[in-house]
Design a protein around this motif. Structure first.
Motif, PDB file in Angstrom:
ATOM      1  N   LEU A  80       0.869  -1.171   0.000  1.00 56.42           N
ATOM      2  CA  LEU A  80       0.000   0.000   0.000  1.00 56.42           C
ATOM      3  C   LEU A  80       0.909   1.225   0.000  1.00 56.42           C
ATOM      4  O   LEU A  80       1.764   1.377   0.868  1.00 56.42           O
ATOM      5  N   GLU A  81       0.677   2.083  -0.995  1.00 59.20           N
ATOM      6  CA  GLU A  81       1.559   3.234  -1.169  1.00 59.20           C
ATOM      7  C   GLU A  81       0.862   4.524  -0.740  1.00 59.20           C
ATOM      8  O   GLU A  81      -0.340   4.699  -0.939  1.00 59.20           O
ATOM      9  N   CYS A  82       1.660   5.430  -0.192  1.00 54.13           N
ATOM     10  CA  CYS A  82       1.147   6.720   0.253  1.00 54.13           C
ATOM     11  C   CYS A  82       2.162   7.791  -0.091  1.00 54.13           C
ATOM     12  O   CYS A  82       3.360   7.637   0.212  1.00 54.13           O
ATOM     13  N   VAL A  83       1.686   8.859  -0.698  1.00 49.42           N
ATOM     14  CA  VAL A  83       2.555   9.975  -1.066  1.00 49.42           C
ATOM     15  C   VAL A  83       1.938  11.279  -0.584  1.00 49.42           C
ATOM     16  O   VAL A  83       0.736  11.495  -0.764  1.00 49.42           O
ATOM     17  N   GLN A  84       2.753  12.124   0.025  1.00 53.04           N
ATOM     18  CA  GLN A  84       2.277  13.449   0.437  1.00 53.04           C
ATOM     19  C   GLN A  84       3.129  14.518  -0.251  1.00 53.04           C
ATOM     20  O   GLN A  84       4.312  14.322  -0.511  1.00 53.04           O
ATOM     21  N   ASP A  85       2.477  15.662  -0.511  1.00 52.89           N
ATOM     22  CA  ASP A  85       3.123  16.688  -1.329  1.00 52.89           C
ATOM     23  C   ASP A  85       3.491  17.940  -0.555  1.00 52.89           C
ATOM     24  O   ASP A  85       3.742  18.990  -1.151  1.00 52.89           O
ATOM     25  N   MET A  86       3.493  17.871   0.794  1.00 48.61           N
ATOM     26  CA  MET A  86       3.752  19.072   1.582  1.00 48.61           C
ATOM     27  C   MET A  86       5.047  19.012   2.377  1.00 48.61           C
ATOM     28  O   MET A  86       5.204  19.759   3.345  1.00 48.61           O
ATOM     29  N   ASP A  87       5.944  18.130   1.994  1.00 47.36           N
ATOM     30  CA  ASP A  87       7.250  18.077   2.641  1.00 47.36           C
ATOM     31  C   ASP A  87       7.143  17.813   4.152  1.00 47.36           C
ATOM     32  O   ASP A  87       7.962  18.283   4.940  1.00 47.36           O
ATOM     33  N   HIS A  88       6.137  17.058   4.543  1.00 48.34           N
ATOM     34  CA  HIS A  88       5.965  16.723   5.950  1.00 48.34           C
ATOM     35  C   HIS A  88       6.997  15.699   6.392  1.00 48.34           C
ATOM     36  O   HIS A  88       7.313  14.749   5.665  1.00 48.34           O
ATOM     37  N   GLU A  89       7.492  15.887   7.616  1.00 45.91           N
ATOM     38  CA  GLU A  89       8.456  14.933   8.158  1.00 45.91           C
ATOM     39  C   GLU A  89       7.773  13.649   8.641  1.00 45.91           C
ATOM     40  O   GLU A  89       8.325  12.569   8.515  1.00 45.91           O
ATOM     41  N   TYR A 112      -7.442   0.997   5.354  1.00 49.66           N
ATOM     42  CA  TYR A 112      -6.112   1.471   5.720  1.00 49.66           C
ATOM     43  C   TYR A 112      -6.003   2.953   5.382  1.00 49.66           C
ATOM     44  O   TYR A 112      -6.296   3.380   4.257  1.00 49.66           O
ATOM     45  N   LEU A 113      -5.582   3.725   6.371  1.00 48.87           N
ATOM     46  CA  LEU A 113      -5.508   5.173   6.220  1.00 48.87           C
ATOM     47  C   LEU A 113      -4.080   5.642   6.454  1.00 48.87           C
ATOM     48  O   LEU A 113      -3.458   5.309   7.459  1.00 48.87           O
ATOM     49  N   CYS A 114      -3.591   6.427   5.513  1.00 49.74           N
ATOM     50  CA  CYS A 114      -2.278   7.041   5.624  1.00 49.74           C
ATOM     51  C   CYS A 114      -2.466   8.490   6.042  1.00 49.74           C
ATOM     52  O   CYS A 114      -3.468   9.134   5.669  1.00 49.74           O
ATOM     53  N   ALA A 115      -1.529   9.031   6.822  1.00 44.76           N
ATOM     54  CA  ALA A 115      -1.621  10.415   7.261  1.00 44.76           C
ATOM     55  C   ALA A 115      -0.226  11.020   7.342  1.00 44.76           C
ATOM     56  O   ALA A 115       0.770  10.299   7.470  1.00 44.76           O
ATOM     57  N   SER A 116      -0.179  12.349   7.282  1.00 46.77           N
ATOM     58  CA  SER A 116       1.098  13.035   7.438  1.00 46.77           C
ATOM     59  C   SER A 116       0.896  14.300   8.254  1.00 46.77           C
ATOM     60  O   SER A 116      -0.214  14.842   8.326  1.00 46.77           O
ATOM     61  N   SER A 117       1.994  14.756   8.853  1.00 47.16           N
ATOM     62  CA  SER A 117       1.950  16.015   9.603  1.00 47.16           C
ATOM     63  C   SER A 117       3.333  16.622   9.612  1.00 47.16           C
ATOM     64  O   SER A 117       4.340  15.915   9.481  1.00 47.16           O
ATOM     65  N   PRO A 118       3.405  17.944   9.793  1.00 46.92           N
ATOM     66  CA  PRO A 118       4.712  18.586   9.843  1.00 46.92           C
ATOM     67  C   PRO A 118       5.329  18.440  11.226  1.00 46.92           C
ATOM     68  O   PRO A 118       4.629  18.251  12.215  1.00 46.92           O
ATOM     69  N   LEU A 119       6.628  18.526  11.257  1.00 44.92           N
ATOM     70  CA  LEU A 119       7.343  18.558  12.525  1.00 44.92           C
ATOM     71  C   LEU A 119       7.620  20.022  12.860  1.00 44.92           C
ATOM     72  O   LEU A 119       8.163  20.751  12.038  1.00 44.92           O
ATOM     73  N   THR A 120       7.189  20.433  14.041  1.00 48.28           N
ATOM     74  CA  THR A 120       7.439  21.811  14.436  1.00 48.28           C
ATOM     75  C   THR A 120       8.436  21.828  15.575  1.00 48.28           C
ATOM     76  O   THR A 120       8.981  20.810  15.953  1.00 48.28           O
ATOM     77  N   SER A 121       8.646  22.964  16.145  1.00 46.72           N
ATOM     78  CA  SER A 121       9.639  23.086  17.196  1.00 46.72           C
ATOM     79  C   SER A 121       9.217  22.307  18.437  1.00 46.72           C
ATOM     80  O   SER A 121       8.035  22.087  18.669  1.00 46.72           O
ATOM     81  N   GLY A 122      10.151  21.900  19.196  1.00 40.42           N
ATOM     82  CA  GLY A 122       9.856  21.151  20.407  1.00 40.42           C
ATOM     83  C   GLY A 122       9.285  19.789  20.095  1.00 40.42           C
ATOM     84  O   GLY A 122       9.604  19.185  19.077  1.00 40.42           O
TER      85      GLY A 122
END
Lengths: 110, 116
Positions: free
Chosen positions: B21-30, B89-99
């Protein structure tokens, strides 16, 4: 681990009615988010709200972090509001993914 | 808008097959995540990744593996599919912020996998 409880588990509303969904959590958190899953399965992020109050159109959310709960308000409900609403939290100080509640299934009938 | 794309909306496989199962995100999320959703059980975390080539087990990793060779792509692998892996099956992404705080989580549209 942290526990997340949502209530009520199911809710049926007449179109135009208002509702309040509740999310209780068992530990202090630094991240709390509300999601809506539509009948086709897509999960949409509604709010990032670790504390305080936010509003977005007919939806608003309040998190009282010191008392470990969050509320999602839906005003003048529409049939398109139907679906499942999830609350998810991340424990304060942890580097861990969000933990999801079991959700509230909302049905808005015309 | 953030876009998280899952390769298939519906998938039917046979018991014992290897499934990707493939997942691609386009927002440069870590950060990227794989969940499965089953009626009455909510969303359960399978694996997650905070960086390329990094992976960590979630709550239910048994029977699954993951691969993150590029930042934008996170693959879930069922080494030998079984009927109890029939699920959404659900793929998700999020950015890494400070701390240590994680910000908003964005989901793909999901893959309904049936293992026969």
């Amino acid at each position: 681990g942290i526990q997340v409880e949502q209530s009520p588990p199911d809710l049926i509303l007449q179109e135009g009615a208002n509702s309040t969904l509740r999310c209780n959590f068992s530990d202090s958190v630094n991240n709390l988010q509300w999601f809506h899953q539509n009948p086709w399965g897509q999960l949409i992020n509604l709010f990032y709200i670790p504390s305080g109050t936010k509003q977005n159109g007919r939806l608003s959310a309040t998190t009282v972090a010191t008392e470990r709960y969050s509320l999602l308000y839906i005003s003048s409900s529409q049939t398109t509001d139907s679906g499942v609403y999830f609350c998810a939290v991340e424990k304060h100080g942890g580097r861990t993914p969000l933990v999801f509640g079991k959700g509230t299934r909302l049905s808005v009938i015309a | 808008d953030v876009k998280v794309t899952q390769s298939s909306r519906y998938l039917v496989k046979r018991t014992g097959e290897k499934v990707f199962l493939e997942c691609v995100q386009d927002m440069d999320h870590e950060n990227m995540f794989w969940y499965r959703q089953d009626p009455g059980l909510g969303l359960r975390l399978i694996y997650f990744s905070y960086d390329v080539k990094m992976k960590e087990k979630g709550d239910i990793p048994e029977g699954y593996s993951v691969s993150r060779e590029k930042k934008e792509r996170f693959s879930l692998i069922l080494e030998s599919a079984s009927t109890n892996q029939t699920s959404m099956y659900l793929c998700a992404s999020s950015p890494l912020t400070s701390g240590t705080a994680r910000r908003k989580l964005f989901f793909g549209s999901g893959t309904q996998l049936s293992v026969l």
